[in-house]
Design an enzyme around this catalytic site. Structure first.
Site, short mmCIF file in Angstrom:
data_model
loop_
_atom_site.label_atom_id
_atom_site.label_comp_id
_atom_site.label_asym_id
_atom_site.label_seq_id
_atom_site.Cartn_x
_atom_site.Cartn_y
_atom_site.Cartn_z
N HIS A 175 0.82 -1.23 0.00
CA HIS A 175 0.00 0.00 0.00
C HIS A 175 0.84 1.27 0.00
O HIS A 175 0.29 2.37 -0.13
CB HIS A 175 -0.93 0.03 1.22
CG HIS A 175 -1.99 -1.02 1.21
ND1 HIS A 175 -2.84 -1.21 0.14
CD2 HIS A 175 -2.35 -1.95 2.15
CE1 HIS A 175 -3.66 -2.21 0.42
NE2 HIS A 175 -3.39 -2.68 1.62
N ASP B 183 -3.12 -10.55 -2.36
CA ASP B 183 -3.67 -10.01 -1.11
C ASP B 183 -5.11 -9.55 -1.37
O ASP B 183 -5.44 -9.11 -2.47
CB ASP B 183 -2.80 -8.83 -0.66
CG ASP B 183 -3.16 -8.31 0.73
OD1 ASP B 183 -2.46 -8.67 1.68
OD2 ASP B 183 -4.14 -7.54 0.84
N HIS C 150 -6.60 -7.01 -0.44
CA HIS C 150 -6.69 -5.57 -0.70
C HIS C 150 -5.91 -5.23 -1.98
O HIS C 150 -4.87 -5.83 -2.25
CB HIS C 150 -6.10 -4.79 0.47
CG HIS C 150 -6.77 -5.08 1.78
ND1 HIS C 150 -6.26 -5.99 2.68
CD2 HIS C 150 -7.92 -4.61 2.31
CE1 HIS C 150 -7.07 -6.06 3.73
NE2 HIS C 150 -8.09 -5.24 3.54
N ASP D 165 -5.00 -12.64 3.47
CA ASP D 165 -6.23 -12.11 4.08
C ASP D 165 -7.49 -12.31 3.24
O ASP D 165 -8.56 -11.84 3.62
CB ASP D 165 -6.06 -10.64 4.48
CG ASP D 165 -5.33 -9.80 3.43
OD1 ASP D 165 -5.09 -10.33 2.33
OD2 ASP D 165 -5.01 -8.63 3.71
ZN LIG Z 1 -4.41 -7.00 2.72
#
Ligand SMILES: [Zn+2]
Length: 302
Positions: A120, A157, A159, A241
């Site tokens: 991120h 992931d 996200h 996740d």
């Molecule tokens: Zn994540």
């Protein structure tokens, strides 16, 4: 199969109740137990590697913000403890050493078990638990230091890897392919986001979708794109996740789905693959998923 880690990653201590916590690496260790992997320490990262992706002013700002005790806060959920910069630099050193080892043919596959995560972190913005764009830094190391012609980054992931996408947006030599739940933090990752050279591939997945939906999507979109790209090296942002038990997201993958991903990505990688830990916040699910993913990679790359 090489596994890189370092005790200094435990110096990135987060405030009580924070999901990205020291215990995650203990869960990863539990998942690695019994696997025939070769252990190596992450060397300290070289700032010159960070500067391939982030401006000097940003690196200086993070270092200056490191507190003598307690925590400093960089955004809503990204904190610095006294050991955080050193920990992040071990993650950078780990990915670079893993790339070096795989390019040199010392092993076909490597897994970097370090934290904080990186995908991120944007060019000049810490975000979502991340300080430096570890996997993008590894991709630049492969391209600029080793002179590989083409690399690929796959991010599974849950996200979207907005930071990696930002750092590699203009990089014509690197395919960036991400699957992620959408809508979800950080809000980016629409299919229309294609990169400056059409080399970014975003595959949003609906909340609640399971491993079968993931496998179908990878077989239809990401694995063919990866095979077409013919990368000299594949880097993977391995966040766990998307597991059904994860408290931060709403996909319904199981540990066995990460085993399937390891096999599919390995086949497309042509024998050179470096994965790095990103998310994964339910400790039991993280351990089981790492066992499945790294276990399969160990078997295939032997
Ligand atoms: Zn994540």
């Amino acid at each position: 199969m090489l596994v890189f880690t370092h005790a200094e990653c435990d110096g990135h201590v987060t405030p009580p109740g924070h999901p990205e916590r020291v215990e995650r690496l203990r869960a990863v260790e539990a998942g690695l137990e019994g696997l025939a992997v070769e252990r190596r320490d992450c060397p300290p990262g070289d700032e010159a590697e960070v500067l391939r992706c982030h401006p000097a002013g940003y690196l200086a700002r993070v270092k200056l913000a490191v507190p003598a005790e307690g925590w400093a806060q960089l955004d809503g959920d990204t904190f610095l403890a006294p050991g955080s910069h050193r920990a992040a630099m071990r993650a950078v050193g780990g990915i670079c050493a893993a790339v070096d080892a795989v390019v040199a043919g010392e092993a076909g596959a490597a897994f970097v078990a370090a934290r904080p995560p990186g995908h991120h972190a944007e060019t000049a913005q810490a975000m979502g638990f991340c300080l430096y764009g570890t996997v993008a830094i590894g991709a630049k190391r492969a391209l600029d230091h080793h002179g590989l012609a083409r690399v690929a980054v796959v991010d599974f992931d849950v996200h979207h890897g907005n930071g990696t996408q930002d750092l590699l947006w203009d990089e014509a030599r690197c395919l960036f392919a991400s699957s992620h739940q959408r809508p979800l933090f950080p809000g980016t990752g629409a299919p229309e986001e294609r990169g400056a050279h059409g080399q970014v591939l975003n595959l949003p997945l609906r909340a609640g979708s399971d491993g079968a939906a993931m496998r179908a999507a990878y077989e239809r979109v990401i694995l063919p794109a990866l095979a077409d790209w013919r990368p000299d090296l594949v880097l993977v942002s391995a966040g766990f996740d998307a597991h059904a038990a994860d408290p931060l997201a709403g996909l319904a993958w199981q540990a066995e789905d990460f085993r399937w991903l390891a096999a599919g990505l390995w086949e497309a990688a042509g024998g050179r693959m470096v994965s790095a830990l990103e998310g994964g916040y339910d400790l039991d699910a993280l351990a089981a998923s790492v066992a499945a993913y790294v276990g399969e990679m160990t078997r295939l790359s032997a």
